[in-house]
Design an enzyme around this catalytic site. Structure first.
Site, PDB file in Angstrom:
ATOM      1  NE  ARG A  72     148.144  86.453  14.520  1.00  0.00           N
ATOM      2  CZ  ARG A  72     149.258  86.389  15.227  1.00  0.00           C
ATOM      3  NH1 ARG A  72     150.250  86.248  15.074  1.00  0.00           N
ATOM      4  NH2 ARG A  72     149.085  84.652  15.972  1.00  0.00           N
ATOM      5  CE1 TYR A 123     142.854  80.687   8.074  1.00  0.00           C
ATOM      6  CE2 TYR A 123     144.016  82.146   9.111  1.00  0.00           C
ATOM      7  CZ  TYR A 123     143.502  81.211   9.501  1.00  0.00           C
ATOM      8  OH  TYR A 123     141.878  80.922  10.198  1.00  0.00           O
ATOM      9  CE  LYS A 128     144.475  89.361  16.357  1.00  0.00           C
ATOM     10  NZ  LYS A 128     144.808  88.686  17.569  1.00  0.00           N
ATOM     11  CG  HIS A 166     145.839  89.972  21.603  1.00  0.00           C
ATOM     12  ND1 HIS A 166     146.961  88.779  21.332  1.00  0.00           N
ATOM     13  CD2 HIS A 166     144.738  89.440  20.742  1.00  0.00           C
ATOM     14  CE1 HIS A 166     146.463  87.784  20.731  1.00  0.00           C
ATOM     15  NE2 HIS A 166     144.938  87.807  20.994  1.00  0.00           N
ATOM     16  CB  SER A 203     147.733  83.771  18.359  1.00  0.00           C
ATOM     17  OG  SER A 203     147.412  85.077  18.715  1.00  0.00           O
ATOM     18  CB  ALA A 204     145.084  79.335  19.763  1.00  0.00           C
ATOM     19  CB  CYS A 205     146.442  81.872  25.531  1.00  0.00           C
ATOM     20  SG  CYS A 205     147.579  80.836  24.580  1.00  0.00           S
ATOM     21  CG  ASP A 207     141.394  88.962  19.376  1.00  0.00           C
ATOM     22  OD1 ASP A 207     142.030  88.000  19.443  1.00  0.00           O
ATOM     23  OD2 ASP A 207     141.933  89.498  17.823  1.00  0.00           O
ATOM     24  NE  ARG A 213     142.162  81.756  14.417  1.00  0.00           N
ATOM     25  CZ  ARG A 213     142.529  82.029  15.831  1.00  0.00           C
ATOM     26  NH1 ARG A 213     142.148  82.963  16.280  1.00  0.00           N
ATOM     27  NH2 ARG A 213     143.349  81.764  16.431  1.00  0.00           N
TER      28      ARG A 213
HETATM   29  P1  GTP Z   1     142.625  83.775  19.349  1.00  0.00           P
HETATM   30  O1  GTP Z   1     141.449  83.989  18.635  1.00  0.00           O
HETATM   31  O2  GTP Z   1     144.467  83.070  18.204  1.00  0.00           O
HETATM   32  O3  GTP Z   1     143.357  84.610  19.569  1.00  0.00           O
HETATM   33  O4  GTP Z   1     142.573  82.589  20.323  1.00  0.00           O
HETATM   34  P2  GTP Z   1     142.277  82.880  21.959  1.00  0.00           P
HETATM   35  O5  GTP Z   1     142.720  83.234  22.518  1.00  0.00           O
HETATM   36  O6  GTP Z   1     140.575  83.198  21.900  1.00  0.00           O
HETATM   37  O7  GTP Z   1     141.796  81.299  22.685  1.00  0.00           O
HETATM   38  P3  GTP Z   1     140.892  80.393  22.897  1.00  0.00           P
HETATM   39  O8  GTP Z   1     139.531  81.142  23.851  1.00  0.00           O
HETATM   40  O9  GTP Z   1     140.205  80.635  20.991  1.00  0.00           O
HETATM   41  O10 GTP Z   1     141.201  78.739  22.916  1.00  0.00           O
HETATM   42  C1  GTP Z   1     142.172  78.528  22.080  1.00  0.00           C
HETATM   43  C2  GTP Z   1     142.564  77.023  23.133  1.00  0.00           C
HETATM   44  O11 GTP Z   1     142.188  76.655  23.855  1.00  0.00           O
HETATM   45  C3  GTP Z   1     140.700  75.639  22.659  1.00  0.00           C
HETATM   46  O12 GTP Z   1     141.525  74.831  21.615  1.00  0.00           O
HETATM   47  C4  GTP Z   1     140.445  75.858  23.753  1.00  0.00           C
HETATM   48  O13 GTP Z   1     139.297  74.573  23.939  1.00  0.00           O
HETATM   49  C5  GTP Z   1     141.997  76.102  24.376  1.00  0.00           C
HETATM   50  N1  GTP Z   1     141.066  76.550  26.115  1.00  0.00           N
HETATM   51  C6  GTP Z   1     140.832  77.333  25.690  1.00  0.00           C
HETATM   52  N2  GTP Z   1     140.495  77.511  27.509  1.00  0.00           N
HETATM   53  C7  GTP Z   1     140.867  77.062  27.464  1.00  0.00           C
HETATM   54  C8  GTP Z   1     141.391  76.555  29.582  1.00  0.00           C
HETATM   55  O14 GTP Z   1     140.548  76.942  30.262  1.00  0.00           O
HETATM   56  N3  GTP Z   1     141.888  74.958  30.277  1.00  0.00           N
HETATM   57  C9  GTP Z   1     142.201  74.205  28.812  1.00  0.00           C
HETATM   58  N4  GTP Z   1     142.955  73.873  29.130  1.00  0.00           N
HETATM   59  N5  GTP Z   1     142.304  74.938  27.137  1.00  0.00           N
HETATM   60  C10 GTP Z   1     141.744  75.664  27.149  1.00  0.00           C
HETATM   61  C1  SPV Z   2     145.152  85.528  16.622  1.00  0.00           C
HETATM   62  O1  SPV Z   2     146.066  85.020  16.041  1.00  0.00           O
HETATM   63  O2  SPV Z   2     145.410  86.149  17.919  1.00  0.00           O
HETATM   64  C2  SPV Z   2     143.732  85.860  16.349  1.00  0.00           C
HETATM   65  C3  SPV Z   2     143.336  85.256  14.524  1.00  0.00           C
HETATM   66  O3  SPV Z   2     142.811  86.733  16.668  1.00  0.00           O
HETATM   67  S1  SPV Z   2     144.017  86.761  13.813  1.00  0.00           S
HETATM   68  O4  SPV Z   2     142.875  87.137  13.712  1.00  0.00           O
HETATM   69  O5  SPV Z   2     144.464  85.417  12.038  1.00  0.00           O
HETATM   70  O6  SPV Z   2     144.833  87.212  14.246  1.00  0.00           O
HETATM   71 MN    MN Z   3     144.005  86.995  18.889  1.00  0.00          MN
END
Ligand code: GTP
Ligand code: SPV
Ligand code: MN
Length: 586
Positions: A70, A198, A207, A227, A249-251, A278, A366
């Site tokens: 994004r 993307y 989003k 979210h 995101s990615a947390c 999500d 992804r």
């Molecule tokens: P978006 O799709 O971007 O919204 O992300 P998301 O919030 O769904 O995050 P996701 O579950 O894909 O996790 C993102 C990254 O964090 C990955 O590389 C996971 O391995 C890492 N991660 C997820 N949960 C944990 C956790 O409990 N502990 C740790 N240390 N890392 C984690």
């Molecule tokens: C995020 O960034 O929170 C996502 C991936 O879930 S995207 O659809 O690219 O926004």
């Molecule tokens: Mn997301």
């Protein structure tokens, strides 16, 4: 195929006049259509077929290397009044934005096919669901929308019945970052996206519609577009509690949504069901509880880190009918990313893997897959009423300060906890990674209006619904002085969920602190974990001086919203700071 709805046929006609496509295709969402599109993309090189023995019907797509995430600085909320978008958004006047976008879209589909993609966000028969139509010139977007939404003929029928829909116009353009904009016109219920193919920039149901436009609508209609993942927790007694969790995101949303409990928990009968990973749309029901639907039908999840150890449910759903974007490949033509066993042969840009070029998979690579392929998928995902929410969990990546888990005292305190969220930035958006920034309710990039008004809207549920969920804050990402995570995370997050469910059922012990309630000694079940007493102390410690500084920063942040920052929220913050000062003095 076309439509009986003149508002739709006229819009398609008008867009075709502007963009000049060679052909127009109305998507019906059929299997035959998906196969034709995939075959054409295999021919053009947009898709690569993966190993048909290990990954049947799976494809790899490599996006342009400058189009991998994004782009928040190119994403605008175009309200008539600048203040309605708020300092949390980039803003452009609607007329200026339209002029800019019209110039970009003029003739941009020459030599291309214009696809009309009708979609429904949410169960097709749910009153909570909303429809849209995305016009795009990207077949990759079409097949992704086919996995991520209820796309095709049934959605079009609902749109024709209702007579209205969110208008999304998308073209990949030349994929030039200098000619890329993602514009939202909440007052017109429309979206225009140019120059990116993307994820969140291009799959407009996600989003752009389900968060930015929907949050704007939800405010005036009395609901919430968030979210958040949604998961069900079945206790040994047979109760199922649904919780919604907002992490940036990615947390960790996808991972928590698909959690597999540690063995001891499984033996006792604990089970986790995945409703969404999500986005959650939530509305008070007649009984005063908050009910949530997942508006999506698939997962667009982060690949790196997904492994048999961290997320076996995700791995199990990715061995058929999935699309991978920007992962690497192993020598057998299987998708590969950091965290998987084996070695990469080819990187995300199609080069022979060389560690000197960085990771094999892009950090924001992804997978796209139908939610129904997830082993923990909940049939409640299709319930038109939604699921009742017992707890809302906020969380972020905080290497220091923020404890493993805490509970808000009441709704107002919970809204303050959400509004105070901060997290280290990740590869999901372009820009620096690892910088702590305020990200209220994980909605900084996604709230379609002024955060001050958004906080007020959240507070308003304090009156509307009699049985509000309890609110919690978690942090899986606390680090020790050696830079390693203190908490094992993933499946062991079940231990924190157990305490949260215990709090909802009134049977888990807590102690009060000025910033929230923490598990009492012994209230978190830790048996089977190799966690030292000092690590646990660090995970649950409240540093009063550091929290006073943190809340000072929160005050400064809320101050940015001036008169739109709700007084009740500022009062709650002051109360917390007074409690901290009293504690420090004692
Ligand atoms: P978006 O799709 O971007 O919204 O992300 P998301 O919030 O769904 O995050 P996701 O579950 O894909 O996790 C993102 C990254 O964090 C990955 O590389 C996971 O391995 C890492 N991660 C997820 N949960 C944990 C956790 O409990 N502990 C740790 N240390 N890392 C984690
Ligand atoms: C995020 O960034 O929170 C996502 C991936 O879930 S995207 O659809 O690219 O926004
Ligand atoms: Mn997301």
């Amino acid at each position: 195929m076309s439509t009986t709805l003149s508002a739709l046929s006229q819009w398609v006609e008008q867009v075709a006049q502007l963009t000049q496509p060679d052909a127009i295709h109305w998507c019906d969402g059929s299997e035959a259509e998906r196969q034709r599109l995939n075959a054409a993309m295999l021919d053009s090189g947009d898709l690569l077929a993966l190993n048909p023995d290990t990954h049947p019907d799976c494809y790899l797509h490599r996006s342009s290397p400058s189009d991998v995430a994004r782009v928040e600085h190119l994403t605008f909320v175009c309200t008539t009044e600048r203040a309605d978008a708020g300092s949390n958004n980039y803003w452009m006047a609607p007329a200026e934005a339209h002029a800019k976008m019209d110039a970009l879209f003029a003739g941009c589909m020459r030599g291309r096919t214009l696809y009309v993609v009708p979609y429904c966000m949410g169960p097709i028969d749910s009153p909570l669901s909303r429809c849209g139509v995305e016009i795009t010139d990207s077949p990759y977007v079409v097949v992704n929308m086919g996995l991520m939404t209820r796309m095709g003929a049934p959605a079009l029928q609902r749109i024709e019945r209702e007579g209205h829909f969110v208008k999304g116009l998308h073209s990949t353009g030349e994929l030039d970052p200098e000619r890329r904009f993602i514009m939202h016109f909440p007052e017109e219920l429309s979206i225009q996206s140019f120059g990116s193919g993307y994820g969140g920039n291009a799959l407009l149901g996600k989003k752009c519609h389900a968060l930015r436009i929907a949050s704007y609508q939800a405010r005036s209609e009395g609901w919430l577009a968030e979210h958040m993942l949604i998961l069900g927790i079945q206790t040994p007694a047979g109760n199922t509690h649904y919780v919604a969790a907002a992490f940036p995101s990615a947390c960790g949303k996808t991972n928590l949504a698909m959690l597999i409990p540690p063995e001891g928990y499984q033996r006792e009968g604990w089970r986790i069901f995945t409703v969404g990973d999500d986005i959650a749309w939530m509305q008070p029901g007649a009984d005063g509880r908050l009910f949530a639907i997942n508006p999506e039908a698939g997962f667009f999840g982060v690949a790196p880190g997904t492994s048999a150890k961290t997320n076996p449910n995700a791995l199990a759903m990715l061995n058929r009918s999935a699309i991978f974007t920007n992962t690497g490949l192993d020598v057998e033509g299987q998708p590969w990313w950091e965290g998987l066993p084996g070695v990469p042969a080819v990187d995300w840009q199609g080069r022979t893997f060389d560690p000197a070029n960085g990771p094999a998979a892009h950090p924001n690579s992804r997978f796209t897959v139908s939610a129904r392929q997830c082993p923990s998928w909940s049939a409640e995902s299709e319930n038109p009423v939604g699921v009742p929410i017992s707890a809302i969990i906020f969380g972020g990546r905080r290497a220091s300060l923020v404890p493993l888990v805490m509970e808000a005292e009441d709704w107002t305190h919970g809204v303050l906890m959400g509004a105070s969220m901060a997290s280290e930035t990740t590869a999901a958006a372009t820009g620096a990674v690892g910088v702590v920034r305020r990200d209220p309710m994980a909605m900084k990039p996604f709230c379609g209006y002024n955060f001050g008004d958004y906080f007020e809207h959240w507070l308003s549920f304090g009156d509307a619904a009699a049985q509000l969920p309890k609110v919690f804050h978690v942090n899986w990402f606390r680090k020790g002085s050696d830079g390693r995570f203190l908490w094992p995370g993933f499946g062991d997050n079940m231990r924190v969920l157990e305490w949260i469910v215990g709090r909802c059922e009134g049977c888990a012990a807590a102690i009060d602190t000025p910033v929230g309630r923490l598990p009492a000694t012994g209230a978190l079940r830790l048996e089977g974990l190799d966690l030292s007493a000092s690590t646990l102390d660090q995970l649950l410690a409240i540093d009063h001086a550091a929290w006073n500084a943190e809340l000072g920063e929160v005050g400064g942040f809320l101050g940015e919203f001036g008169a739109r920052a709700p007084a009740a929220l500022l009062d709650e913050l002051e109360r917390r700071r007074d409690l901290l000062k009293a504690r420090a003095a004692a």
